[in-house]
Design a protein around this motif. Structure first.
Motif, PDB file in Angstrom:
ATOM      1  N   ASP A 189       1.032   2.425  -8.107  1.00  0.00           N
ATOM      2  CA  ASP A 189      -0.141   3.270  -7.904  1.00  0.00           C
ATOM      3  C   ASP A 189      -0.518   3.214  -6.430  1.00  0.00           C
ATOM      4  OD1 ASP A 189      -2.533   4.602  -7.813  1.00  0.00           O
ATOM      5  OD2 ASP A 189      -3.632   3.180  -9.080  1.00  0.00           O
ATOM      6  N   PRO A 190      -0.283   4.305  -5.679  1.00  0.00           N
ATOM      7  CA  PRO A 190      -0.557   4.282  -4.235  1.00  0.00           C
ATOM      8  C   PRO A 190      -2.031   4.082  -3.905  1.00  0.00           C
ATOM      9  CG  PRO A 190      -0.094   6.520  -4.971  1.00  0.00           C
ATOM     10  CD  PRO A 190       0.237   5.616  -6.120  1.00  0.00           C
ATOM     11  N   ASN A 191      -2.905   4.271  -4.891  1.00  0.00           N
ATOM     12  CA  ASN A 191      -4.341   4.132  -4.642  1.00  0.00           C
ATOM     13  C   ASN A 191      -4.908   2.804  -5.137  1.00  0.00           C
ATOM     14  OD1 ASN A 191      -4.661   6.810  -3.545  1.00  0.00           O
ATOM     15  ND2 ASN A 191      -4.425   7.585  -5.642  1.00  0.00           N
ATOM     16  N   SER A 192      -4.044   1.886  -5.555  1.00  0.00           N
ATOM     17  CA  SER A 192      -4.536   0.612  -6.086  1.00  0.00           C
ATOM     18  C   SER A 192      -5.114  -0.252  -4.964  1.00  0.00           C
ATOM     19  CB  SER A 192      -3.404  -0.146  -6.790  1.00  0.00           C
ATOM     20  OG  SER A 192      -2.497  -0.671  -5.837  1.00  0.00           O
ATOM     21  N   SER A 193      -5.988  -1.174  -5.348  1.00  0.00           N
ATOM     22  CA  SER A 193      -6.594  -2.076  -4.363  1.00  0.00           C
ATOM     23  C   SER A 193      -5.534  -2.970  -3.726  1.00  0.00           C
ATOM     24  CB  SER A 193      -7.677  -2.935  -5.024  1.00  0.00           C
ATOM     25  OG  SER A 193      -7.138  -3.684  -6.097  1.00  0.00           O
ATOM     26  N   PHE A 194      -4.487  -3.289  -4.469  1.00  0.00           N
ATOM     27  CA  PHE A 194      -3.396  -4.118  -3.937  1.00  0.00           C
ATOM     28  C   PHE A 194      -2.697  -3.398  -2.785  1.00  0.00           C
ATOM     29  CE2 PHE A 194       1.079  -5.371  -3.845  1.00  0.00           C
ATOM     30  CZ  PHE A 194       0.977  -6.751  -3.763  1.00  0.00           C
ATOM     31  N   ILE A 195      -2.388  -2.116  -2.979  1.00  0.00           N
ATOM     32  CA  ILE A 195      -1.719  -1.336  -1.930  1.00  0.00           C
ATOM     33  C   ILE A 195      -2.618  -1.242  -0.699  1.00  0.00           C
ATOM     34  CG2 ILE A 195      -0.730   0.893  -1.323  1.00  0.00           C
ATOM     35  CD1 ILE A 195       0.899  -0.636  -3.377  1.00  0.00           C
ATOM     36  N   LYS A 196      -3.886  -0.991  -0.943  1.00  0.00           N
ATOM     37  CA  LYS A 196      -4.824  -0.892   0.183  1.00  0.00           C
ATOM     38  C   LYS A 196      -4.897  -2.213   0.945  1.00  0.00           C
ATOM     39  CE  LYS A 196      -7.592   2.792  -1.889  1.00  0.00           C
ATOM     40  NZ  LYS A 196      -8.876   3.180  -2.513  1.00  0.00           N
ATOM     41  N   LYS A 197      -4.818  -3.330   0.191  1.00  0.00           N
ATOM     42  CA  LYS A 197      -4.848  -4.640   0.839  1.00  0.00           C
ATOM     43  C   LYS A 197      -3.590  -4.850   1.674  1.00  0.00           C
ATOM     44  CE  LYS A 197      -6.675  -8.729   1.453  1.00  0.00           C
ATOM     45  NZ  LYS A 197      -7.957  -8.898   2.163  1.00  0.00           N
ATOM     46  N   GLN A 198      -2.434  -4.417   1.155  1.00  0.00           N
ATOM     47  CA  GLN A 198      -1.191  -4.529   1.910  1.00  0.00           C
ATOM     48  C   GLN A 198      -1.256  -3.706   3.192  1.00  0.00           C
ATOM     49  OE1 GLN A 198       1.410  -6.643   0.814  1.00  0.00           O
ATOM     50  NE2 GLN A 198      -0.264  -7.192  -0.564  1.00  0.00           N
ATOM     51  N   GLN A 199      -1.803  -2.505   3.082  1.00  0.00           N
ATOM     52  CA  GLN A 199      -1.934  -1.639   4.257  1.00  0.00           C
ATOM     53  C   GLN A 199      -2.895  -2.243   5.270  1.00  0.00           C
ATOM     54  OE1 GLN A 199      -3.159   1.933   2.228  1.00  0.00           O
ATOM     55  NE2 GLN A 199      -1.060   2.670   1.947  1.00  0.00           N
TER      56      GLN A 199
END
Length: 405
Positions: free
Chosen positions: A155-165
């Motif tokens: 999920d590109p909008n997940s909090s995990f992805i945002k944290k990685q970014q």
């Protein structure tokens, strides 16, 4: 001659074949299958048994995978199933659940008299090109933050992805700030509650970006995760030693177990002390992690060596959930900072008061000096003094500033 597109162990298509296959697809569903804790099998039974298990696992995945899909071996314990069918969310979930359930209920036969159990985690992604393989891997990483033997759809909008970014953003930001000398150290006074005078300072890092200051709470975790923490610590050491070289103040520097694991700290501190003519006894090293990190022999050895050279050790944020009174007594630091949340609420929360009283009593009996953080008012300071706390720090006495008071 070996086929470069075939895995020599399992005799299925390998990573090279997978990359070529993905490049030619306009749409694909990727199931990245990772064998949970597979290294334990190699460690317990040896690589020969591990290889036999992988051969059998590959055979079983080929049986249980979606009918129209293709199977590839990506790495040692990773397999990829690629399906070109248009699959709804339910079909994706059903396919992943079916594979996970199959391995949960199946023993892997590795030789005539040995069966073992394995579980799998699956990262799922949908799209085209080789990038979806990275997405599937990201999904597995996100999944394993919470559990194993399950699946996760990218999920590109997940909090995990945002944290990685965000981590990627900060690693570049920190490196740039270090190279351009925009990591700036600020100093907050620490007052002796008997003499009422400033006796020490805590050194606190900031990133200065076009006049805007970014506090460490924004970037320290990203710095730890991305391996740039030593740059931050070295910058604080260099700036603070230079700042206090012509004063008589003591000062404290925040360090973490990561700094100690990297095994550079003692040498760097001693060289800085010699360069700026500062006796190590004026420097307190504040352990940012909880005291349980002192269970690690390597860390304990380095801290004891630093104390041997004269540096003082301070435990930060004591009284939080993970604090350990037994470890505190065993290590006996020079200073202990009570978790600021208890000091902040000491006038209104009975539990906070009881905890502070207990910590102060323990430290008095153990000859450990106590520092109270978050002292924000005269009323809180009066209570802190009443309880016998040795030092106070907080906005009541001064916020962190670039210059000394």
């Amino acid at each position: 001659m070996q086929n470069i597109h075939n895995d020599s162990l399992t005799n299925i298509a390998n990573r090279f074949a997978l990359m070529e296959y993905l490049q030619g697809l306009e749409h694909a569903n990727i199931f990245l299958i990772d064998i949970d804790n597979f290294s334990n099998i190699n460690n317990a039974y040896g690589f020969e048994i591990g290889d036999a298990a992988l051969v059998e696992i590959a055979r079983l995945i080929a049986i249980v995978k979606p009918f129209t899909s293709r199977l590839f071996r990506l790495n040692s314990d990773e397999f990829v199933v690629v399906c070109m069918d248009v699959m709804s969310s339910k079909k994706l979930s059903d396919a992943a659940s079916s594979m996970i359930s199959f391995f949960d209920q199946t023993e892997i036969e590795v030789c005539d008299d040995m069966n073992i159990k394995v579980s799998i985690s699956i990262g799922i992604s949908i799209g085209s090109g080789t990038e979806i393989l990275n997405h599937a891997r990201t999904a597995i990483k996100e999944l394993r933050e919470h559990k194993r033997s399950s699946y996760k759809v990218y999920d590109p909008n997940s909090s995990f992805i945002k944290k990685q970014q965000e981590n990627i953003y900060w690693v570049h930001k920190i490196k740039e700030a270090f190279e351009e000398e925009r990591l700036v150290t600020y100093y907050q006074p620490i007052v002796n509650n008997k003499t009422k005078k400033i006796e020490k300072y805590e050194c606190l890092i900031r990133i200065c970006d076009d006049g805007i200051l970014t506090p460490p709470i924004r970037f320290m975790e990203a710095s730890r995760l991305t391996g740039t923490l030593s740059l931050v610590t070295k910058s604080v050491i260099e700036q603070s030693f230079k700042r206090f070289s012509d004063t008589e103040y003591e000062f404290s520097i925040n360090i973490t177990s990561t700094d100690l694991y990297l095994d550079y700290l003692e040498d760097y501190l001693l060289k800085s002390a010699k360069k700026h003519n500062i006796h190590p006894s004026r420097v307190a090293l504040e352990m940012l992690e909880d005291i349980n990190t002192l269970n690690t022999p390597e860390i304990l050895a380095q801290l004891n060596s630093l104390r041997y050279h004269g540096f003082k050790i301070s435990i930060d944020d004591f009284g939080s959930q993970s604090s350990n009174f037994s470890r505190l007594l065993e290590f006996s630091p020079d200073y202990l900072k009570i978790d600021g949340s208890f000091i902040k609420n000491i006038l209104t929360d009975k539990k906070s008061l009881i905890i502070v009283e207990a910590v102060v009593l323990l430290c008095k009996k153990s000859n450990i000096k106590v520092i109270a953080e978050f002292v924000h008012s005269a009323e809180v300071q009066a209570k802190v003094e009443e309880l016998g706390v040795d030092y106070s720090q907080g906005y009541h006495f001064g916020e962190p500033m670039e210059e000394l008071r």
